[in-house]
Design a protein around this motif. Structure first.
Motif, PDB file in Angstrom:
ATOM      1  N   PHE A 256      45.615   0.198  93.350  1.00 30.86           N
ATOM      2  CA  PHE A 256      45.592   1.650  93.208  1.00 30.86           C
ATOM      3  C   PHE A 256      44.230   2.114  93.687  1.00 30.86           C
ATOM      4  N   LEU A 257      44.211   2.885  94.783  1.00 36.95           N
ATOM      5  CA  LEU A 257      42.975   3.367  95.384  1.00 36.95           C
ATOM      6  C   LEU A 257      42.832   4.858  95.107  1.00 36.95           C
ATOM      7  N   PHE A 258      41.674   5.278  94.617  1.00 33.74           N
ATOM      8  CA  PHE A 258      41.554   6.674  94.204  1.00 33.74           C
ATOM      9  C   PHE A 258      40.161   7.236  94.486  1.00 33.74           C
ATOM     10  N   VAL A 259      40.151   8.520  94.825  1.00 32.97           N
ATOM     11  CA  VAL A 259      38.933   9.326  94.934  1.00 32.97           C
ATOM     12  C   VAL A 259      39.270  10.650  94.269  1.00 32.97           C
ATOM     13  N   GLU A 260      38.554  10.986  93.204  1.00 28.20           N
ATOM     14  CA  GLU A 260      38.907  12.168  92.417  1.00 28.20           C
ATOM     15  C   GLU A 260      37.654  12.910  91.958  1.00 28.20           C
ATOM     16  N   HIS A 261      37.723  14.247  91.959  1.00 33.34           N
ATOM     17  CA  HIS A 261      36.631  15.002  91.340  1.00 33.34           C
ATOM     18  C   HIS A 261      36.875  15.041  89.842  1.00 33.34           C
ATOM     19  N   VAL A 262      35.785  14.994  89.078  1.00 27.60           N
ATOM     20  CA  VAL A 262      35.900  14.804  87.629  1.00 27.60           C
ATOM     21  C   VAL A 262      34.905  15.696  86.890  1.00 27.60           C
ATOM     22  N   ALA A 263      34.920  15.567  85.578  1.00 29.96           N
ATOM     23  CA  ALA A 263      34.003  16.318  84.732  1.00 29.96           C
ATOM     24  C   ALA A 263      32.578  15.795  84.885  1.00 29.96           C
ATOM     25  N   ALA A 264      31.631  16.704  84.780  1.00 28.04           N
ATOM     26  CA  ALA A 264      30.219  16.327  84.755  1.00 28.04           C
ATOM     27  C   ALA A 264      29.886  15.763  83.368  1.00 28.04           C
ATOM     28  N   PRO A 265      28.743  15.108  83.227  1.00 26.36           N
ATOM     29  CA  PRO A 265      28.364  14.556  81.919  1.00 26.36           C
ATOM     30  C   PRO A 265      28.347  15.628  80.828  1.00 26.36           C
ATOM     31  N   MET A 266      28.810  15.252  79.664  1.00 23.48           N
ATOM     32  CA  MET A 266      28.827  16.163  78.530  1.00 23.48           C
ATOM     33  C   MET A 266      27.415  16.650  78.215  1.00 23.48           C
ATOM     34  N   GLY A 267      27.273  17.946  77.981  1.00 27.12           N
ATOM     35  CA  GLY A 267      25.980  18.525  77.652  1.00 27.12           C
ATOM     36  C   GLY A 267      25.214  19.048  78.850  1.00 27.12           C
ATOM     37  N   SER A 268      25.666  18.717  80.055  1.00 28.45           N
ATOM     38  CA  SER A 268      24.978  19.199  81.249  1.00 28.45           C
ATOM     39  C   SER A 268      25.374  20.647  81.534  1.00 28.45           C
ATOM     40  N   TRP A 269      24.528  21.337  82.327  1.00 22.15           N
ATOM     41  CA  TRP A 269      24.837  22.716  82.700  1.00 22.15           C
ATOM     42  C   TRP A 269      26.143  22.769  83.477  1.00 22.15           C
ATOM     43  N   THR A 270      26.346  21.800  84.376  1.00 22.01           N
ATOM     44  CA  THR A 270      27.573  21.782  85.182  1.00 22.01           C
ATOM     45  C   THR A 270      28.797  21.642  84.301  1.00 22.01           C
ATOM     46  N   ARG A 271      28.730  20.769  83.308  1.00 22.49           N
ATOM     47  CA  ARG A 271      29.876  20.579  82.405  1.00 22.49           C
ATOM     48  C   ARG A 271      30.166  21.851  81.623  1.00 22.49           C
ATOM     49  N   THR A 272      29.121  22.533  81.173  1.00 21.68           N
ATOM     50  CA  THR A 272      29.313  23.785  80.447  1.00 21.68           C
ATOM     51  C   THR A 272      30.050  24.803  81.305  1.00 21.68           C
ATOM     52  N   MET A 273      29.618  24.919  82.559  1.00 22.23           N
ATOM     53  CA  MET A 273      30.264  25.865  83.465  1.00 22.23           C
ATOM     54  C   MET A 273      31.690  25.428  83.795  1.00 22.23           C
ATOM     55  N   GLN A 274      31.923  24.131  83.903  1.00 21.17           N
ATOM     56  CA  GLN A 274      33.278  23.638  84.145  1.00 21.17           C
ATOM     57  C   GLN A 274      34.222  24.053  83.015  1.00 21.17           C
TER      58      GLN A 274
ATOM     59  N   LEU B  57      26.990  25.801  95.687  1.00 20.50           N
ATOM     60  CA  LEU B  57      28.306  26.420  95.792  1.00 20.50           C
ATOM     61  C   LEU B  57      29.420  25.461  95.403  1.00 20.50           C
ATOM     62  N   LEU B  58      29.154  24.160  95.494  1.00 22.59           N
ATOM     63  CA  LEU B  58      30.170  23.155  95.178  1.00 22.59           C
ATOM     64  C   LEU B  58      29.837  22.385  93.905  1.00 22.59           C
ATOM     65  N   SER B  59      28.912  22.900  93.114  1.00 22.71           N
ATOM     66  CA  SER B  59      28.427  22.145  91.955  1.00 22.71           C
ATOM     67  C   SER B  59      29.522  21.779  90.968  1.00 22.71           C
ATOM     68  N   LEU B  60      30.490  22.673  90.771  1.00 21.39           N
ATOM     69  CA  LEU B  60      31.554  22.397  89.805  1.00 21.39           C
ATOM     70  C   LEU B  60      32.492  21.299  90.283  1.00 21.39           C
ATOM     71  N   LEU B  61      32.548  21.099  91.607  1.00 20.60           N
ATOM     72  CA  LEU B  61      33.429  20.077  92.184  1.00 20.60           C
ATOM     73  C   LEU B  61      32.654  18.867  92.687  1.00 20.60           C
ATOM     74  N   ALA B  62      31.352  18.839  92.464  1.00 22.01           N
ATOM     75  CA  ALA B  62      30.524  17.771  93.010  1.00 22.01           C
ATOM     76  C   ALA B  62      30.684  16.420  92.309  1.00 22.01           C
ATOM     77  N   PRO B  63      30.864  16.375  90.980  1.00 21.74           N
ATOM     78  CA  PRO B  63      31.012  15.063  90.328  1.00 21.74           C
ATOM     79  C   PRO B  63      32.317  14.389  90.755  1.00 21.74           C
ATOM     80  N   PHE B  64      32.189  13.167  91.251  1.00 13.52           N
ATOM     81  CA  PHE B  64      33.345  12.436  91.763  1.00 13.52           C
ATOM     82  C   PHE B  64      33.361  11.010  91.243  1.00 13.52           C
ATOM     83  N   ILE B  65      34.539  10.409  91.302  1.00  9.59           N
ATOM     84  CA  ILE B  65      34.669   8.961  91.127  1.00  9.59           C
ATOM     85  C   ILE B  65      35.485   8.414  92.290  1.00  9.59           C
ATOM     86  N   SER B  66      35.263   7.173  92.617  1.00  4.85           N
ATOM     87  CA  SER B  66      36.123   6.456  93.544  1.00  4.85           C
ATOM     88  C   SER B  66      36.287   5.045  93.016  1.00  4.85           C
ATOM     89  N   GLY B  67      37.387   4.413  93.359  1.00  3.39           N
ATOM     90  CA  GLY B  67      37.562   3.077  92.840  1.00  3.39           C
ATOM     91  C   GLY B  67      38.867   2.425  93.238  1.00  3.39           C
TER      92      GLY B  67
END
Length: 252
Positions: A176-194, A238-248
């Motif tokens: 299973f190959l995946f690349v997905e945008h995800v939540a930012a770390p809890m407590g970060s400004w980005t996560r709050t805005m997400q 402009l892409l901060s809310l979508l910037a956190p990613f994982i791949s695997g």
């Protein structure tokens, strides 16, 4: 009750019932028209954004999808939420011998997907498109060597059900190959805005959610092994809310 009163009451009841049915059918028609209109617009937007997202994710996709290009034993590939075919340049041009099954809920993607496969020289006879969702894949058990998911798990209704289906259709040892945008770390400004924008974002972006901790769900899904990397796709504000990613890669 007088006969004429009884007749009037029956007429009123029947009229109200018919009005209710017509209103329901009218609403269903309006919703259907909205869905078709929205699906066409969304397909066009996805197609036009393909080049930009491939530019941002190019290195990750090249590395990840080499699992297909470098292994001649891979014959059957499923891509869920294939959209307009953004991933095809990374494997379809090289592996024209595979059987590719494309599953997407939006049939308006098909013209763009067809054009993309032709551009890569991938044989149309080896592409099967099926309208469907990741939570109920229209494939047999243990029928696929590889399942691909890029920017899909953010918008499925039930991630656990979707991953259960991935496991079901994969052959033992399949990837299973995946690349997905995800939540930012809890407590970060980005996560709050997400968290703040997620309800509105989900409404306008076809169910996409920006605050999902997808890595946890993948790890808990039941794969034999799972290798996940976290990264930022872009430094642009402009892409901060979508910037956190994982791949695997997860192996059954």
């Amino acid at each position: 009750m007088q006969p004429w009163v009884d007749t009037c009451m029956r007429s009123v009841t029947v009229t109200m019932a018919l009005a209710t049915i017509l209103m329901h059918e009218g609403m269903q028609h309006l919703l259907l028209c909205r869905r078709v209109w929205y699906d066409k617009l969304y397909a066009k937007l996805i197609s036009r954004s393909t080049a930009r997202f491939n530019e941002l994710l190019n290195e990750r996709k090249q590395t990840l999808l080499s699992t297909i290009t470098d292994d001649s034993r891979v014959k059957d590939v499923l891509e869920i939420g294939i959209g307009s075919g953004a991933n095809l340049p990374y494997y379809a041009a090289t592996r024209k011998d595979i059987n590719l099954t494309a599953v997407d809920p939006n049939t308006q993607m098909l013209p763009y997907l067809t054009a993309a496969t032709a551009e890569q020289g991938f044989p149309a006879s080896q592409l099967t498109f099926a309208q469907g969702v990741a939570e109920a894949l229209p494939l047999d058990d243990e029928s696929q060597d590889v399942v691909i998911s890029t920017l899909v798990l953010c918008s499925v209704t039930d991630q656990r059900a979707a991953l259960s289906e991935v496991l079901r259709v994969l052959r033992p040892g399949g990837s299973f190959l995946f690349v997905e945008h995800v939540a930012a770390p809890m407590g970060s400004w980005t996560r709050t805005m997400q968290e703040v924008v997620n309800p509105a974002w989900r409404f306008v972006a076809d169910g996409c959610q920006v605050n999902r901790e997808t890595w946890s769900t993948v790890r808990a899904a039941g794969f034999r092994s799972c290798d996940i990397s976290h990264f930022k796709a872009s430094e642009s504000p402009l892409l901060s809310l979508l910037a956190p990613f994982i791949s695997g890669r997860a192996i059954k």
